[in-house]
Design a protein around this motif. Structure first.
Motif, PDB file in Angstrom:
ATOM      1  N   MET A  83     -11.922 -11.859 -17.000  1.00  0.00           N
ATOM      2  CA  MET A  83     -11.620 -10.452 -17.296  1.00  0.00           C
ATOM      3  C   MET A  83     -11.159  -9.769 -16.030  1.00  0.00           C
ATOM      4  SD  MET A  83     -14.146  -7.454 -18.736  1.00  0.00           S
ATOM      5  CE  MET A  83     -13.960  -8.004 -20.412  1.00  0.00           C
ATOM      6  N   ALA A  84      -9.994  -9.084 -16.084  1.00  0.00           N
ATOM      7  CA  ALA A  84      -9.454  -8.406 -14.903  1.00  0.00           C
ATOM      8  C   ALA A  84     -10.003  -7.000 -14.815  1.00  0.00           C
ATOM      9  CB  ALA A  84      -7.934  -8.384 -14.979  1.00  0.00           C
ATOM     10  N   GLY A  85     -11.315  -6.904 -14.725  1.00  0.00           N
ATOM     11  CA  GLY A  85     -11.915  -5.581 -14.664  1.00  0.00           C
ATOM     12  C   GLY A  85     -13.291  -5.648 -14.045  1.00  0.00           C
ATOM     13  N   THR A  86     -13.844  -4.473 -13.792  1.00  0.00           N
ATOM     14  CA  THR A  86     -15.206  -4.363 -13.304  1.00  0.00           C
ATOM     15  C   THR A  86     -16.130  -4.211 -14.504  1.00  0.00           C
ATOM     16  OG1 THR A  86     -14.487  -3.311 -11.246  1.00  0.00           O
ATOM     17  CG2 THR A  86     -16.768  -2.962 -11.916  1.00  0.00           C
ATOM     18  N   TYR A  87     -17.223  -4.962 -14.511  1.00  0.00           N
ATOM     19  CA  TYR A  87     -18.164  -4.773 -15.608  1.00  0.00           C
ATOM     20  C   TYR A  87     -19.586  -5.067 -15.149  1.00  0.00           C
ATOM     21  CZ  TYR A  87     -18.006  -9.897 -16.427  1.00  0.00           C
ATOM     22  OH  TYR A  87     -18.057 -11.261 -16.296  1.00  0.00           O
ATOM     23  N   VAL A  88     -20.512  -4.444 -15.847  1.00  0.00           N
ATOM     24  CA  VAL A  88     -21.934  -4.662 -15.614  1.00  0.00           C
ATOM     25  C   VAL A  88     -22.376  -5.798 -16.529  1.00  0.00           C
ATOM     26  CG1 VAL A  88     -24.234  -3.643 -15.694  1.00  0.00           C
ATOM     27  CG2 VAL A  88     -22.273  -2.245 -15.004  1.00  0.00           C
ATOM     28  N   ARG A  89     -22.960  -6.837 -15.957  1.00  0.00           N
ATOM     29  CA  ARG A  89     -23.399  -8.004 -16.728  1.00  0.00           C
ATOM     30  C   ARG A  89     -24.838  -7.850 -17.199  1.00  0.00           C
ATOM     31  NH1 ARG A  89     -22.797 -13.867 -14.013  1.00  0.00           N
ATOM     32  NH2 ARG A  89     -24.835 -13.349 -13.100  1.00  0.00           N
ATOM     33  N   ALA A  90     -25.617  -7.121 -16.435  1.00  0.00           N
ATOM     34  CA  ALA A  90     -27.002  -6.866 -16.826  1.00  0.00           C
ATOM     35  C   ALA A  90     -27.435  -5.550 -16.190  1.00  0.00           C
ATOM     36  CB  ALA A  90     -27.918  -8.001 -16.382  1.00  0.00           C
ATOM     37  N   LEU A  91     -28.264  -4.807 -16.904  1.00  0.00           N
ATOM     38  CA  LEU A  91     -28.758  -3.517 -16.408  1.00  0.00           C
ATOM     39  C   LEU A  91     -30.224  -3.385 -16.807  1.00  0.00           C
ATOM     40  CD1 LEU A  91     -27.976  -0.700 -15.123  1.00  0.00           C
ATOM     41  CD2 LEU A  91     -27.698   0.099 -17.490  1.00  0.00           C
ATOM     42  N   SER A  92     -31.050  -3.007 -15.846  1.00  0.00           N
ATOM     43  CA  SER A  92     -32.456  -2.734 -16.162  1.00  0.00           C
ATOM     44  C   SER A  92     -32.887  -1.447 -15.473  1.00  0.00           C
ATOM     45  CB  SER A  92     -33.356  -3.895 -15.741  1.00  0.00           C
ATOM     46  OG  SER A  92     -33.359  -4.060 -14.337  1.00  0.00           O
ATOM     47  N   LEU A  93     -33.699  -0.680 -16.176  1.00  0.00           N
ATOM     48  CA  LEU A  93     -34.176   0.617 -15.687  1.00  0.00           C
ATOM     49  C   LEU A  93     -35.696   0.612 -15.689  1.00  0.00           C
ATOM     50  CD1 LEU A  93     -31.907   2.978 -17.845  1.00  0.00           C
ATOM     51  CD2 LEU A  93     -31.342   1.889 -15.661  1.00  0.00           C
ATOM     52  N   SER A  94     -36.265   1.228 -14.679  1.00  0.00           N
ATOM     53  CA  SER A  94     -37.710   1.386 -14.607  1.00  0.00           C
ATOM     54  C   SER A  94     -38.037   2.819 -14.224  1.00  0.00           C
ATOM     55  CB  SER A  94     -38.311   0.419 -13.581  1.00  0.00           C
ATOM     56  OG  SER A  94     -39.694   0.661 -13.402  1.00  0.00           O
ATOM     57  N   HIS A  95     -38.723   3.523 -15.134  1.00  0.00           N
ATOM     58  CA  HIS A  95     -39.136   4.915 -14.901  1.00  0.00           C
ATOM     59  C   HIS A  95     -37.953   5.800 -14.489  1.00  0.00           C
ATOM     60  CE1 HIS A  95     -43.060   2.901 -14.828  1.00  0.00           C
ATOM     61  NE2 HIS A  95     -43.545   4.064 -15.207  1.00  0.00           N
ATOM     62  N   PHE A  96     -36.818   5.523 -15.110  1.00  0.00           N
ATOM     63  CA  PHE A  96     -35.618   6.318 -14.838  1.00  0.00           C
ATOM     64  C   PHE A  96     -35.389   7.292 -15.993  1.00  0.00           C
ATOM     65  CE2 PHE A  96     -31.058   7.184 -15.030  1.00  0.00           C
ATOM     66  CZ  PHE A  96     -30.799   7.560 -13.717  1.00  0.00           C
ATOM     67  N   ARG A  97     -35.474   8.590 -15.691  1.00  0.00           N
ATOM     68  CA  ARG A  97     -35.303   9.630 -16.702  1.00  0.00           C
ATOM     69  C   ARG A  97     -36.264   9.361 -17.872  1.00  0.00           C
ATOM     70  NH1 ARG A  97     -32.608  14.184 -14.762  1.00  0.00           N
ATOM     71  NH2 ARG A  97     -30.691  13.600 -13.693  1.00  0.00           N
ATOM     72  N   SER A  98     -35.723   9.243 -19.103  1.00  0.00           N
ATOM     73  CA  SER A  98     -36.583   9.051 -20.277  1.00  0.00           C
ATOM     74  C   SER A  98     -36.967   7.599 -20.498  1.00  0.00           C
ATOM     75  CB  SER A  98     -35.861   9.580 -21.528  1.00  0.00           C
ATOM     76  OG  SER A  98     -34.640   8.880 -21.732  1.00  0.00           O
ATOM     77  N   HIS A  99     -36.426   6.682 -19.706  1.00  0.00           N
ATOM     78  CA  HIS A  99     -36.639   5.249 -19.926  1.00  0.00           C
ATOM     79  C   HIS A  99     -37.757   4.722 -19.022  1.00  0.00           C
ATOM     80  CE1 HIS A  99     -33.042   4.799 -22.454  1.00  0.00           C
ATOM     81  NE2 HIS A  99     -32.504   5.699 -21.648  1.00  0.00           N
ATOM     82  N   LYS A 100     -38.898   4.410 -19.642  1.00  0.00           N
ATOM     83  CA  LYS A 100     -39.974   3.792 -18.861  1.00  0.00           C
ATOM     84  C   LYS A 100     -39.587   2.368 -18.492  1.00  0.00           C
ATOM     85  CE  LYS A 100     -44.958   3.039 -18.796  1.00  0.00           C
ATOM     86  NZ  LYS A 100     -46.227   3.216 -19.554  1.00  0.00           N
ATOM     87  N   ARG A 101     -39.057   1.626 -19.468  1.00  0.00           N
ATOM     88  CA  ARG A 101     -38.530   0.290 -19.238  1.00  0.00           C
ATOM     89  C   ARG A 101     -37.346   0.102 -20.179  1.00  0.00           C
ATOM     90  NH1 ARG A 101     -40.994  -0.534 -14.989  1.00  0.00           N
ATOM     91  NH2 ARG A 101     -43.064  -1.452 -14.826  1.00  0.00           N
ATOM     92  N   ALA A 102     -36.282  -0.447 -19.674  1.00  0.00           N
ATOM     93  CA  ALA A 102     -35.121  -0.747 -20.516  1.00  0.00           C
ATOM     94  C   ALA A 102     -34.319  -1.851 -19.859  1.00  0.00           C
ATOM     95  CB  ALA A 102     -34.240   0.491 -20.718  1.00  0.00           C
ATOM     96  N   SER A 103     -33.773  -2.736 -20.673  1.00  0.00           N
ATOM     97  CA  SER A 103     -32.921  -3.792 -20.134  1.00  0.00           C
ATOM     98  C   SER A 103     -31.812  -4.089 -21.120  1.00  0.00           C
ATOM     99  CB  SER A 103     -33.727  -5.065 -19.839  1.00  0.00           C
ATOM    100  OG  SER A 103     -34.307  -5.568 -21.030  1.00  0.00           O
ATOM    101  N   MET A 104     -30.646  -4.427 -20.592  1.00  0.00           N
ATOM    102  CA  MET A 104     -29.473  -4.709 -21.405  1.00  0.00           C
ATOM    103  C   MET A 104     -28.749  -5.913 -20.834  1.00  0.00           C
ATOM    104  SD  MET A 104     -28.085  -0.755 -21.652  1.00  0.00           S
ATOM    105  CE  MET A 104     -26.810  -1.087 -22.873  1.00  0.00           C
TER     106      MET A 104
END
Length: 372
Positions: free
Chosen positions: A1-22
């Motif tokens: 892919m000729a682009g920038t992309y996020v392959r994985a994302l995880s959040l901890s205690h960020f805003r409303s997300h206590k835990r989240a992963s994608m």
């Protein structure tokens, strides 16, 4: 892919997300759910993968989940131009934001060499009818996508101008006190002016050369009184020196890029953007964001990340389909939010969809299959 992309994302205690992963595969990302579920919070986390304070321009302590306020963390696997990087950023309670790239501590400006990100959020919908400050910020964000050092020039100019304004208010009259700070201010002003002019030229070319369902905006830089024709550092230095008496009377610097404005005309109708309908103003903004993304891809060969918050709700089905087609044609990863999956129906399996829900004060992220 000729682009920038996020392959994985995880959040901890960020805003409303206590835990989240994608886990992501590079396709456009559709986030849907009710208002307040935390969709924009995910977009904000992605926006922090570029230099600056993100799409909300928030301080580090504002991003911590409440009421715990324990500090927050974002981890991302970023692929850009075929290269892979692990990013980790966060802030402990009462501390400033920290960043690690591939396990090594780095300054925020180091992100400029990794990801180009452009975005459009509902707060910008009134851009054409509000004050010039918001349009300058909008232009500077697009300019920084082409020239990563533009942000440093803006900060340098603001810092030097604050010092000069202090001397003006204190009625300092000795020219020697002004010379050094005006030299710094003038050098930064010349860089800002040059960068902005080049960014407008690139955006114009990207609009003119594209087949798009969105209206073309004829752009112009509008300089403040006394700044017309100033290009070089010497030009600005002379203007600052000559303007000292007038600036002293005003108690502030009256000449420079901090007085500039971005002009836009709906080209087909020859109507200023501020006089267009609400729908036309939104379409012009979308057109500029798409032009920004096309211009970046033409320059670097890599499509940027595109963040579009609540964009689909303002478009009819035909224009939504046209927007999605343009996004997919870019070949990069776009992140879009909306209240329901029907807003992204035209994307079909060209996108990954995630449902964002909120219950008992917690946000949850669940991948959603298009055939559900």
């Amino acid at each position: 892919m000729a682009g920038t992309y996020v392959r994985a994302l995880s959040l901890s205690h960020f805003r409303s997300h206590k835990r989240a992963s994608m886990a992501l595969d590079g396709r456009p990302v559709a986030l849907f759910g009710p208002n307040g579920a935390g969709k924009t919070n995910i977009l904000e986390a992605v926006s922090l993968l570029s230099p600056g304070r993100g799409l909300r321009r928030a301080a580090a302590e504002e991003m911590a989940r409440r009421p715990e306020a324990l500090g927050w963390k974002i981890k991302a696997e970023l692929v850009t131009g075929g290269r892979f990087h692990e990013l980790e950023m966060g802030a402990e309670a009462g501390q400033s934001r920290s960043l690690k790239i591939d396990g090594k501590p780095e300054p925020q400006l180091a992100l400029a060499g990794l990801a180009r990100i452009v975005w459009l959020i509902p707060a910008q919908d009134r851009l054409w009818i509000e004050g010039a400050e918001g349009r300058r910020r909008f232009l500077d964000r697009m300019t920084m996508s082409f020239f990563p050092d533009h942000g440093e020039a803006v900060l340098t100019h603001e810092k030097a101008m604050r010092e000069r304004n202090r001397m003006l208010k204190d009625m300092v009259r000795d020219a020697m006190w002004y010379e050094a700070v005006e030299a710094q201010m003038s050098d930064a002003a010349a860089r800002i002016t040059r960068h902005r002019a080049e960014a407008v030229a690139r955006l114009t070319a990207a609009q003119d050369g594209a087949e798009t369902a969105f209206p073309v905006a004829a752009l112009s830089l509008i300089e403040g009184d006394g700044s017309e024709g100033l290009v070089t550092a010497d030009d600005f230095a002379t203007a600052h020196m000559q303007s000292r008496p007038r600036d002293m009377a005003a108690g502030r610097s009256l000449i420079g890029p901090h007085r500039s404005d971005l002009g836009a005309v709906y080209a087909v109708k020859q109507t200023e953007a501020r006089l267009c309908s609400t729908g036309e103003q939104k379409a012009l903004l979308i057109s500029l964001i798409l032009a920004n993304a096309r211009a970046l891809k033409a320059e670097t060969g890599v499509a940027p990340l595109v963040l579009l918050d609540e964009v689909a709700a303002h478009l009819d089905a035909g224009r939504r389909a046209a927007l999605f087609d343009e996004i997919c044609a870019l070949g990069g990863q776009a992140w879009m939010t909306g209240t329901g999956p029907e807003l992204f129906a035209e994307l079909g399996d060209r996108a990954q969809a995630f449902e964002i829900t909120e219950a008992d004060g917690y946000s949850a992220v669940r991948e959603w299959e298009n055939n559900q």
